[in-house]
Design a protein around this motif. Structure first.
Motif, PDB file in Angstrom:
ATOM      1  N   THR A  59      35.252  37.810  52.612  1.00 45.50           N
ATOM      2  CA  THR A  59      36.488  37.065  52.370  1.00 45.50           C
ATOM      3  C   THR A  59      36.422  36.461  50.983  1.00 45.50           C
ATOM      4  N   PRO A  60      37.557  36.373  50.334  1.00 47.07           N
ATOM      5  CA  PRO A  60      37.541  35.796  48.987  1.00 47.07           C
ATOM      6  C   PRO A  60      37.229  34.308  49.053  1.00 47.07           C
TER       7      PRO A  60
ATOM      8  N   PRO B 156      44.582  27.907  32.386  1.00 47.53           N
ATOM      9  CA  PRO B 156      45.068  28.576  33.589  1.00 47.53           C
ATOM     10  C   PRO B 156      44.026  29.555  34.129  1.00 47.53           C
ATOM     11  N   HIS B 157      43.934  29.644  35.433  1.00 47.88           N
ATOM     12  CA  HIS B 157      43.038  30.633  36.024  1.00 47.88           C
ATOM     13  C   HIS B 157      43.562  31.031  37.386  1.00 47.88           C
ATOM     14  N   GLY B 158      43.129  32.155  37.872  1.00 45.64           N
ATOM     15  CA  GLY B 158      43.557  32.630  39.181  1.00 45.64           C
ATOM     16  C   GLY B 158      42.695  32.020  40.263  1.00 45.64           C
ATOM     17  N   ALA B 159      43.231  31.953  41.476  1.00 43.79           N
ATOM     18  CA  ALA B 159      42.473  31.424  42.599  1.00 43.79           C
ATOM     19  C   ALA B 159      42.785  32.271  43.825  1.00 43.79           C
TER      20      ALA B 159
END
Lengths: 495, 482
Positions: A4-5, A66-69
């Motif tokens: 799972t992420p 900014p970053h992805g999650a």
């Protein structure tokens, strides 16, 4: 073991706060005695929105880059956090407006729970980073709003509004989904950043699938933002839904829709900028024309405000369609006083509606300015703000949007905006004229009998109106801090 | 000392909030408003003392950044000519607030708050040195006027206000478009920065707003209704002060910043001014009521002042500034007198008036004095202003001076007709012998205005020699008022 992420729970904090409020309010529907459900639901909805606002501020401060999650499904950046702040603030004001609304008590806790759920969906939507989460967030808040529009089952108009919104909104979502499918089919990617990469890597800039998909995505988002010619549902739904729901919808849905529109277009489709800038400019001009011209002939105040919100979608689209940092700043700044003015004006309409127990028209607004000075001055300020007169944030917002249009080289759009403002003055002044300049003796309706004869003291609504007034006037004086916030937010997008 | 200018703007606005928020009764609200207005006059006198006329240029200025990413700042300051216009504003507003205080207005707190807000906005227009700030105050003038006329006006007020607002905003919004383009292309919105533009379109955008507000023929459609339907003191302010804001805009922005478009459009504007001058005078001569005469004479006088401004030479500009102050005081007094007459006779129509002089000597004297100054009898300050304007515009074309001279004759005709129709002949059907003479309070409001006119008649050089640096307006304008 299934991989799972990693879930960055703190990035989802505003949504989680609101989901918590939703759950607690729903539990209250079954566990709390009937007479306490209103207070319980309102309290937890308000706490949910306040908590979401606070968390959004924390996210804004702690995430300069900014970053992805969550496997890059959502994007944690200042742009999303600012939009979440505005949505949460709108929700808080909407709770205040809803508090004294006379609705069937057996569903009152569900009402607050749905309000919080809609807020959660919108907060999730503005951080969406791929086409799936985009659709998920969109449907999440839309379904909550469909039910909210129909929740006052006594009123035929409410049921009609809910059904219309469901059918037309679902159509819009279906178009958006089809468009997303086409884009996925062409690029093989869902994440916005990766879509842009694929388009430039495989030279898909003029690919039929991509362009058609982009057009359908714009149409779907246009439905949500009530931009003409996708606005047909707006007057009927705004008029039929319970007024506090309309207040929330008119402010928060637009914030969510426009924030998302900016994010999708700038992140995923920068290569097609020559296409979508022109398309959105055409939509902006149509919205300005239809919104302003139709509002001129309205007698029902809710319909007038609905058409006015269509015209403001046009103004905001002027800032969106240029696709520049200044334009994005202008849009983010504009949304702040716009949300306040929108909720505030519907709040005043709600108060008058409760007083008269009848739909509010320009005729039965007569005398409101003198009988209830706070609401009168607030409504007058909101009307001046919508018209773009100083000293309200609406003036600075329009100035910024026009500046963005000029900087992009589209002076004709500035002229269109200016002419639209001229036309809009007539109906905004009509509201002020109705409130102040027509004697109450012209009022044909007798106010609903209230103990003591004076209008009821609605502290929560008046507090919301005062807060909205403070934001409207404050955003005129505190332009620099708000623009700084907007500038950092806009910088999160990959221009 | 820049805080003095900011105080001039903020004191009346603060007074307005004070009057609105706290629960005063009508008398106290009016008294507070009057005290604030008189305090404002005191502040202006202080500015007058501190302004160094020998040095000239922008003084008592203050600048703080408002939003820096587009280079917009809060920049206020005073020039010689704007100092006199601010003086006109505060004196006229004090007189009108005094009149309203005495006459009594329903909804007194709202009324006096709006009058004070209007004062602050108009002073802001005259002192703003940043394009966007100028626009903010320009629009801010509109809101109190709209409510004042719309709530406290006469029976036709709703139509009058809509016409007024739509006309004015049409012009103002074109000015907004021009401001956006100008500010972004120059990189700054500051008026004191040394830039000029040669764009005809931008000039027209500004000229549209100023031409509607002044008003200049043929944009005067809003004028007769607005002046007739306003309460008398608001008509005083509209005609006396607000129209001067438009002419100030012509001088401060249009001519100073657009020298070549000014040359291009000068003939058109002078011709329109000439038409307005004659047309307004003829309509004034034919007007059937007191307010109609003053309203159309206002149109004519603005045409005359525009002559002086667009002559763009020393005589013309000096004359224009003097005539701005003159006409402001004259039309303010005349509208207050119209209000006094209307209170006594319930109408301003000449057919129902007449014979006011019998038994009412003070009213007759004041009206006669004001009327005679208005028609620019030699020796009056209006004569000095008109003569300077006509001498200045003669250098541009002798035809304009001929038109101006004819208009002076027409002015005599309509003013004497006004005086005669009200004061002389037989008492009209609406005039009763019991109608009182001017009360001390009314005198207290009107006489200071007339006294200023008489003082200026003795010493017009107080204004003409102290409006521009070294009394060389042409040079001041071409060097952007440095």
């Amino acid at each position: 073991m299934i991989q799972t992420p990693h879930v960055e729970w703190s990035a989802l904090a505003p949504e989680l706060m609101l989901l918590g409020a939703t759950g607690i309010a729903l539990l209250g529907a079954v566990l709390i005695p009937r007479e306490n459900r209103r207070d319980f639901g309102a309290l937890f909805a308000a706490l949910g929105f306040a908590g979401a606002f606070a968390y959004a501020v924390v996210l804004y401060v702690h995430n300069p880059d900014p970053h992805g999650a969550v496997a890059n499904a959502i994007r944690v950046d200042r742009f999303g956090s600012l939009a979440q702040m505005i949505i949460a603030g709108s929700g808080l004001l909407a709770v205040g407006v809803s508090y004294a609304q006379r609705m069937r008590d057996e569903h009152i806790a569900e009402y607050y729970s749905l309000l919080a759920a809609a807020g959660a969906g919108m907060c999730f939507l503005v951080t969406a980073n791929n086409l799936m989460t985009l659709f998920l967030g969109l449907e999440w808040f839309s379904i909550s709003l469909y039910i909210l529009c129909a929740i006052d089952r006594r009123l035929e108009g409410s049921l009609e509004a809910g059904l219309k919104y469901l059918i037309i909104g679902s159509f819009g979502s279906a178009v958006l989904l089809f468009g997303s499918a086409l884009v996925y089919g062409a690029t093989g990617r869902l994440a916005f950043g990766q879509i842009a990469q694929q388009i430039s890597a495989q030279n898909l800039t003029s690919d039929a699938l991509v362009v058609t998909g982009l057009a359908m995505i714009i149409v779907g988002l246009g439905f949500k933002a009530s931009a003409a010619p996708f606005h047909q549902w707006t007057p009927d739904v705004y008029e039929g839904a319970p007024t506090p729901v309309t207040a929330f919808m008119s402010a928060a849905t637009k914030v969510a829709a426009f924030a998302l529109m900016l994010r999708v277009l700038i992140t995923a489709f920068p290569a097609e900028a020559h296409l979508w800038t022109v398309a959105l400019a055409a939509v902006a001009v149509t919205s300005l024309a239809i919104g302003n011209l139709a509002a001129l002939v309205q007698r029902s105040v809710k319909r007038l405000l609905a058409y006015s919100s269509i015209s403001h979608a046009g103004f905001i689209l002027i800032g969106v369609c240029v696709g520049t940092p200044l334009g994005t700043r202008a849009v983010l700044y504009y949304l702040i006083p716009y949300a306040a003015m929108s909720i505030g004006s519907f709040a005043v309409v709600a108060a008058r509606e409760r007083e008269l127990a009848a739909p509010v028209t320009l005729d039965n607004l007569a005398g409101l300015g003198w009988e209830r000075p706070l609401l009168g001055i607030a409504m007058a300020t909101f009307m001046f703000g919508f018209a773009g007169l100083p000293p309200t944030g609406g003036f600075v917002g329009k100035f910024y949007v026009f500046s963005a249009a000029y900087e992009h080289g589209w002076t004709w759009l500035v002229i269109v905006g200016v002419v639209a403002t001229m036309v809009s003055l007539y109906y905004y002044l009509a509201v002020i004229r109705a409130m102040y300049m027509r004697p109450a003796s012209e009022l044909e309706l007798r106010p609903a009998a209230v103990a003591g004869g004076a209008p009821p003291r609605e502290t929560a609504l008046q507090a919301s109106v005062v807060l909205a007034l403070a934001v409207t006037i404050g955003s005129f004086f505190a332009v620099q801090p708000l623009i700084e916030v907007a500038k950092h937010a806009a910088a999160s997008l990959p221009f | 000392m820049g805080w003095l200018t900011t105080a001039l703007i903020l004191v009346p606005i603060g007074g307005a909030l004070l009057v609105w928020v706290l629960p005063w009764d009508a008398f106290t609200a009016g008294a507070i408003a009057l005290l604030v207005a008189l305090g404002e006059v005191g502040l202006w006198i202080e500015c007058l003392i501190r302004y160094d006329f020998g040095k000239g240029g922008l003084q008592l200025d203050q600048q703080t950044s408002w939003f820096s990413d587009l280079n917009v700042s809060y920049h206020v300051g005073l020039y010689g000519f704007s100092l006199w216009l601010v003086g006109l504003t505060v004196v006229v507003m004090a007189a009108t607030i005094a009149y309203a205080f005495w006459a009594g207005r329903s909804g007194a707190r709202a009324y006096f708050g709006l009058m004070l807000l209007l004062t602050g906005a108009i002073v802001g227009v005259f002192t703003a040195q940043d394009l966007l700030l100028f626009y903010v105050f320009w629009e801010a003038m509109l809101i109190p006027l709209y409510v004042l006329i719309g709530v406290w006006g006469g029976p036709g007020r709703l139509g009058a206000t809509i016409k007024f607002v739509i006309y004015t905003m049409a012009g103002s919004l074109l000015m907004l478009a021009a401001i956006v383009v100008l500010g972004l292309s120059q990189g700054t919105f500051d008026l004191t920065a040394a830039w000029q533009s040669s764009s005809d379109w931008l000039f027209l955008g500004f000229a549209a707003a100023f031409a509607v507000k002044a008003p200049l023929f043929p944009f005067h459609g809003w004028l007769p209704d607005a002046y007739r339907e306003s309460p008398p003191e608001v008509a005083s302010v509209l005609s006396g002060v607000v129209s001067k804001a438009a002419i100030y805009g012509f001088i401060r922005i249009a001519i100073t910043k657009f020298p070549e478009p000014t040359k291009d459009f000068r003939t058109v504007i002078l011709v329109l001014a000439a038409i307005g001058l004659v047309y307004g005078s003829l309509l004034a001569f034919r007007a059937p009521d007191f307010r109609g005469v003053v309203a159309y004479s206002s149109l004519a006088q603005i045409g005359l002042i525009t002559f002086g401004v667009f002559a763009v030479n020393d005589l013309g500009l000096d004359g224009a500034v003097l005539q701005m102050v003159n006409h402001g005081l004259i039309s303010a007094s005349l509208f207050l007198l119209a209000g006094a007459i209307e209170r006594r006779a319930t109408t301003g129509e000449f057919a129902r008036l007449g014979g006011f002089a019998r038994g009412r000597p003070v009213l007759a004297t004041v009206l006669m004095t004001t009327g005679v100054i208005a028609l620019a009898v030699p020796g009056s300050t209006a004569f000095a202003g008109e003569f300077a304007i006509l001498a200045g515009v003669f250098k541009v074309g002798w035809g304009y001076s001929v038109v101006g001279a004819v208009a002076i004759v027409l002015a005599a005709m309509y003013m004497l007709r006004l005086i005669s129709a009200v004061l002389h002949e037989r008492a009209g059907p609406s005039v009763v012998p019991e109608a009182l003479d001017l009360r001390p309070a009314e005198l207290g409001a009107i006489v200071p205005l007339v006294a200023c006119l008489l003082a200026l008649s003795v010493w017009p050089a107080a204004i003409t020699e102290r409006s521009f640096t070294n009394d060389r307006p042409g040079h001041a304008i071409s060097s952007q008022l440095r």
